[in-house]
Design a protein around this motif. Structure first.
Motif, short mmCIF file in Angstrom:
data_model
loop_
_atom_site.label_atom_id
_atom_site.label_comp_id
_atom_site.label_asym_id
_atom_site.label_seq_id
_atom_site.Cartn_x
_atom_site.Cartn_y
_atom_site.Cartn_z
N GLY A 44 -23.15 30.95 39.98
CA GLY A 44 -24.23 31.65 39.31
C GLY A 44 -23.98 33.13 39.10
O GLY A 44 -24.83 33.83 38.54
N GLY A 45 -22.81 33.60 39.55
CA GLY A 45 -22.45 34.99 39.32
C GLY A 45 -22.98 35.98 40.34
O GLY A 45 -22.89 37.19 40.13
N LEU A 46 -23.53 35.50 41.46
CA LEU A 46 -24.04 36.41 42.47
C LEU A 46 -22.97 36.79 43.49
O LEU A 46 -23.06 37.85 44.13
N LEU A 47 -21.98 35.92 43.65
CA LEU A 47 -20.85 36.21 44.54
C LEU A 47 -19.56 36.10 43.74
O LEU A 47 -19.49 35.35 42.76
N GLU A 48 -18.54 36.84 44.17
CA GLU A 48 -17.24 36.76 43.51
C GLU A 48 -16.14 36.89 44.54
O GLU A 48 -16.31 37.50 45.60
N VAL A 49 -14.99 36.30 44.22
CA VAL A 49 -13.84 36.37 45.10
C VAL A 49 -13.04 37.63 44.76
O VAL A 49 -12.70 37.86 43.61
N THR A 50 -12.76 38.43 45.78
CA THR A 50 -11.96 39.64 45.62
C THR A 50 -10.82 39.61 46.64
O THR A 50 -10.69 38.66 47.42
N ALA A 51 -10.03 40.66 46.63
CA ALA A 51 -8.94 40.77 47.61
C ALA A 51 -9.49 40.81 49.03
O ALA A 51 -8.79 40.47 49.99
N ASN A 52 -10.73 41.24 49.19
CA ASN A 52 -11.37 41.32 50.50
C ASN A 52 -12.13 40.05 50.88
O ASN A 52 -12.80 40.01 51.91
N GLY A 53 -12.07 39.03 50.01
CA GLY A 53 -12.80 37.80 50.28
C GLY A 53 -13.99 37.65 49.35
O GLY A 53 -14.07 38.29 48.30
N LEU A 54 -14.92 36.81 49.74
CA LEU A 54 -16.11 36.55 48.93
C LEU A 54 -17.13 37.66 49.15
O LEU A 54 -17.54 37.91 50.30
N VAL A 55 -17.54 38.34 48.08
CA VAL A 55 -18.45 39.48 48.21
C VAL A 55 -19.60 39.36 47.23
O VAL A 55 -19.53 38.63 46.23
N VAL A 56 -20.66 40.09 47.51
CA VAL A 56 -21.80 40.16 46.60
C VAL A 56 -21.40 40.99 45.37
O VAL A 56 -20.81 42.06 45.51
N VAL A 57 -21.71 40.47 44.21
CA VAL A 57 -21.34 41.13 42.95
C VAL A 57 -22.10 42.45 42.80
O VAL A 57 -23.27 42.55 43.15
N THR A 58 -21.41 43.46 42.29
CA THR A 58 -22.04 44.72 41.94
C THR A 58 -22.24 44.74 40.43
O THR A 58 -21.28 44.64 39.67
N ILE A 59 -23.49 44.84 39.99
CA ILE A 59 -23.79 44.76 38.57
C ILE A 59 -23.66 46.15 37.94
O ILE A 59 -24.10 47.15 38.52
#
Length: 226
Positions: free
Chosen positions: A71-86
């Motif tokens: 749903g676009g609220l979380l995303e995978v980054t180099a630091n792991g799964l994080v809350v998306v910053t809009i």
């Protein structure tokens, strides 16, 4: 997840779910934590920490996290799964779509609302006016008001689209009702929407709802500048 001591009270695997699956319950709780800022933008969300905080196994947490990611609220980054910053641009896009969909909901409500549904809208409007000074309660009543309009619209496809949009709105920090002037203005805007729906005037209802969302966007942008 930071704040795990306050994120949720532990509950046993055998506790009742009130008709909701554990995955759904975890999903709703995490979405609300994102909305409330308990989970901050850019904050890492760990499956095992969520499971421990909510007192459930990792399986429903894994399902909930996958749904939040889809749903676009979380995303995978180099630091792991994080809350998306809009971003600012995404915020404008979000409100543009909200204006269209909320306007359509009010238009359909003017065409299809039952008298009892109009009464619900009137009661919510009155409750909203009584909640000045409590930004959290105002935000909750505002969500309930818009949900009641959507119910009165009687359009299942619009429900799906606005539910998805509502998920994205959880990424916006705080509430526009933190601005002291927003509550009184919203009362007038809500009243205009309800009056048009009660009068069975689709054009005026849509116009009033669009104006309401435009004003909400202006308040959001003001809040983002602070």
């Amino acid at each position: 997840m930071n704040h795990e001591d306050t994120a949720a009270a532990p509950r046993s695997e055998g506790a009742p779910d009130d008709g909701l699956s554990r995955a759904q319950r975890v999903y709703e709780r995490l979405k609300e934590d994102i909305r409330a800022g308990v989970l901050r933008r850019g904050e890492r969300v760990r499956e095992e920490t969520v499971a421990r905080a909510l007192g459930v196994s990792r399986t429903p947490v894994r399902e909930a996290l996958a749904r939040l990611q889809a749903g676009g609220l979380l995303e995978v980054t180099a630091n792991g799964l994080v809350v998306v910053t809009i971003s600012h641009a995404q915020t404008l896009e979000l409100y543009a779509m909200r204006e269209v969909l909320e306007g359509s909901a009010a238009r359909f409500a003017a065409q299809h609302a039952a008298p009892s549904e109009v009464s619900v809208l009137m009661r919510l409007g009155a409750s909203f006016a009584d909640a000045f000074g409590d930004a959290i309660r105002l935000a909750d009543l505002n969500r309930r008001f818009h949900a009641a309009i959507l119910d009165a619209a009687h359009n299942r496809y619009l429900v799906r689209m606005l539910e998805e949009l509502s998920d994205a709105l959880a990424l916006l920090p705080g509430t526009t009702f933190q601005l002291p002037e927003r509550g009184p203005l919203a009362v007038e805007e809500h009243a205009a929407i309800v009056e048009a729906i009660a009068a069975r005037d689709p054009d005026r209802a849509e116009q009033a709802a669009r104006h309401h969302i435009q004003q909400a966007q202006e308040a959001r942008l003001t809040l983002m500048r602070f």
